[in-house]
Motif scaffolding. Structure first.
Motif, PDB file in Angstrom:
ATOM      1  N   GLU A 101       0.843  -1.192   0.000  1.00 36.21           N
ATOM      2  CA  GLU A 101       0.000   0.000   0.000  1.00 36.21           C
ATOM      3  C   GLU A 101       0.880   1.245   0.000  1.00 36.21           C
ATOM      4  O   GLU A 101       1.868   1.315   0.726  1.00 36.21           O
ATOM      5  N   VAL A 102       0.517   2.222  -0.830  1.00 34.51           N
ATOM      6  CA  VAL A 102       1.217   3.497  -0.900  1.00 34.51           C
ATOM      7  C   VAL A 102       0.205   4.609  -0.643  1.00 34.51           C
ATOM      8  O   VAL A 102      -0.818   4.693  -1.314  1.00 34.51           O
ATOM      9  N   VAL A 103       0.504   5.434   0.352  1.00 39.28           N
ATOM     10  CA  VAL A 103      -0.338   6.572   0.680  1.00 39.28           C
ATOM     11  C   VAL A 103       0.445   7.836   0.332  1.00 39.28           C
ATOM     12  O   VAL A 103       1.528   8.070   0.866  1.00 39.28           O
ATOM     13  N   MET A 104      -0.089   8.629  -0.589  1.00 40.20           N
ATOM     14  CA  MET A 104       0.579   9.854  -1.028  1.00 40.20           C
ATOM     15  C   MET A 104      -0.099  11.055  -0.389  1.00 40.20           C
ATOM     16  O   MET A 104      -1.299  11.255  -0.561  1.00 40.20           O
ATOM     17  N   LEU A 105       0.674  11.838   0.352  1.00 36.36           N
ATOM     18  CA  LEU A 105       0.161  13.067   0.950  1.00 36.36           C
ATOM     19  C   LEU A 105       0.531  14.217   0.026  1.00 36.36           C
ATOM     20  O   LEU A 105       1.660  14.697   0.039  1.00 36.36           O
ATOM     21  N   GLY A 106      -0.408  14.611  -0.782  1.00 36.38           N
ATOM     22  CA  GLY A 106      -0.171  15.682  -1.738  1.00 36.38           C
ATOM     23  C   GLY A 106      -1.359  15.830  -2.659  1.00 36.38           C
ATOM     24  O   GLY A 106      -2.339  15.084  -2.550  1.00 36.38           O
ATOM     25  N   GLY A 107      -1.269  16.777  -3.556  1.00 35.38           N
ATOM     26  CA  GLY A 107      -2.361  17.088  -4.459  1.00 35.38           C
ATOM     27  C   GLY A 107      -2.437  16.172  -5.668  1.00 35.38           C
ATOM     28  O   GLY A 107      -1.707  15.192  -5.793  1.00 35.38           O
ATOM     29  N   LYS A 108      -3.313  16.557  -6.579  1.00 34.20           N
ATOM     30  CA  LYS A 108      -3.610  15.748  -7.774  1.00 34.20           C
ATOM     31  C   LYS A 108      -2.411  15.565  -8.701  1.00 34.20           C
ATOM     32  O   LYS A 108      -2.337  14.597  -9.438  1.00 34.20           O
ATOM     33  N   LYS A 109      -1.473  16.526  -8.681  1.00 29.19           N
ATOM     34  CA  LYS A 109      -0.354  16.440  -9.618  1.00 29.19           C
ATOM     35  C   LYS A 109       0.524  15.208  -9.388  1.00 29.19           C
ATOM     36  O   LYS A 109       1.295  14.824 -10.246  1.00 29.19           O
ATOM     37  N   PHE A 110       0.367  14.554  -8.234  1.00 28.52           N
ATOM     38  CA  PHE A 110       1.175  13.375  -7.917  1.00 28.52           C
ATOM     39  C   PHE A 110       0.514  12.066  -8.345  1.00 28.52           C
ATOM     40  O   PHE A 110       1.161  11.031  -8.381  1.00 28.52           O
ATOM     41  N   ARG A 111      -0.763  12.120  -8.663  1.00 27.84           N
ATOM     42  CA  ARG A 111      -1.513  10.898  -8.948  1.00 27.84           C
ATOM     43  C   ARG A 111      -0.901  10.080 -10.088  1.00 27.84           C
ATOM     44  O   ARG A 111      -0.673   8.880  -9.949  1.00 27.84           O
ATOM     45  N   LYS A 112      -0.620  10.718 -11.223  1.00 27.94           N
ATOM     46  CA  LYS A 112      -0.062   9.997 -12.375  1.00 27.94           C
ATOM     47  C   LYS A 112       1.281   9.354 -12.042  1.00 27.94           C
ATOM     48  O   LYS A 112       1.558   8.228 -12.432  1.00 27.94           O
ATOM     49  N   ILE A 113       2.110  10.086 -11.318  1.00 23.82           N
ATOM     50  CA  ILE A 113       3.446   9.599 -10.962  1.00 23.82           C
ATOM     51  C   ILE A 113       3.345   8.367 -10.066  1.00 23.82           C
ATOM     52  O   ILE A 113       3.964   7.334 -10.329  1.00 23.82           O
ATOM     53  N   ILE A 114       2.550   8.478  -9.005  1.00 20.73           N
ATOM     54  CA  ILE A 114       2.425   7.381  -8.038  1.00 20.73           C
ATOM     55  C   ILE A 114       1.788   6.158  -8.695  1.00 20.73           C
ATOM     56  O   ILE A 114       2.236   5.030  -8.491  1.00 20.73           O
ATOM     57  N   HIS A 115       0.760   6.377  -9.510  1.00 20.29           N
ATOM     58  CA  HIS A 115       0.127   5.251 -10.220  1.00 20.29           C
ATOM     59  C   HIS A 115       1.120   4.562 -11.151  1.00 20.29           C
ATOM     60  O   HIS A 115       1.157   3.333 -11.218  1.00 20.29           O
ATOM     61  N   ALA A 116       1.928   5.337 -11.854  1.00 14.92           N
ATOM     62  CA  ALA A 116       2.900   4.764 -12.793  1.00 14.92           C
ATOM     63  C   ALA A 116       3.969   3.954 -12.067  1.00 14.92           C
ATOM     64  O   ALA A 116       4.364   2.885 -12.529  1.00 14.92           O
ATOM     65  N   VAL A 117       4.431   4.452 -10.927  1.00  7.60           N
ATOM     66  CA  VAL A 117       5.513   3.766 -10.209  1.00  7.60           C
ATOM     67  C   VAL A 117       5.006   2.580  -9.400  1.00  7.60           C
ATOM     68  O   VAL A 117       5.625   1.516  -9.397  1.00  7.60           O
ATOM     69  N   PHE A 118       3.873   2.747  -8.713  1.00 10.29           N
ATOM     70  CA  PHE A 118       3.420   1.717  -7.771  1.00 10.29           C
ATOM     71  C   PHE A 118       2.159   0.978  -8.195  1.00 10.29           C
ATOM     72  O   PHE A 118       1.849  -0.070  -7.646  1.00 10.29           O
TER      73      PHE A 118
END
Length: 153
Positions: A101-118
């Motif tokens: 599980e990966v929890v990202m604390l930040g706005g929408k601009k991180f969604r694509k990056i986190i989805h691509a990596v994890f």
């Protein structure tokens, strides 16, 4: 037990803005904004593993060293922004890719990056419904004060 990772955004205000004489510094002490500090408090409270996502340096573990000040942000056209393939390699090299599980604390601009990596199936964004940094800060501070993880109540 499920292996979980919290990723927090870096931030523009850094140690060198407050102490220009500071040399290379551990990542956990570099970022000085109220949002970053609240995110770090949240990560330390609810996670045994956490990392900072820097647009220039990529995934920084708390004890990784940041050599000097920089001004690079995701969502800009800066050529120094870390490439996605390098982020994926870092996740492997730092053994972050094995988390469940990966929890990202930040706005929408991180969604694509986190989805691509994890992967989208492993990723959550508990601050996604917030309408700005003030609401994000409030949510983080309340969660830490109440010892209640966001969305887990």
């Amino acid at each position: 037990m499920k292996r979980r990772l919290c990723i927090i955004a870096c931030g523009a205000k850094k140690i060198w803005d407050v102490h220009p004489e500071a040399g290379a510094t551990e990542a956990q002490y570099v970022y000085q904004s109220a949002f970053h500090k609240a995110s770090q408090a949240y990560a330390r409270t609810f996670f045994s593993e956490w990392a900072i996502l820097s647009a220039k340096h990529g995934f920084l573990l708390p004890h990784d060293t940041v050599p000097e000040n920089y001004d690079v942000a995701f969502g800009t056209k800066n050529p120094e922004i870390i490439a996605l393939d390098r982020l994926m390699r870092q996740a492997r090299d730092k053994q972050l890719d094995g988390v469940e599980e990966v929890v990202m604390l930040g706005g929408k601009k991180f969604r694509k990056i986190i989805h691509a990596v994890f992967g989208a199936d492993k990723s959550s964004f508990p601050l996604a419904d917030c309408q700005g940094i003030g609401f994000m800060l409030q949510k983080l501070n309340q969660a830490v004060a109440n010892r209640q993880e966001i969305g887990k109540g």
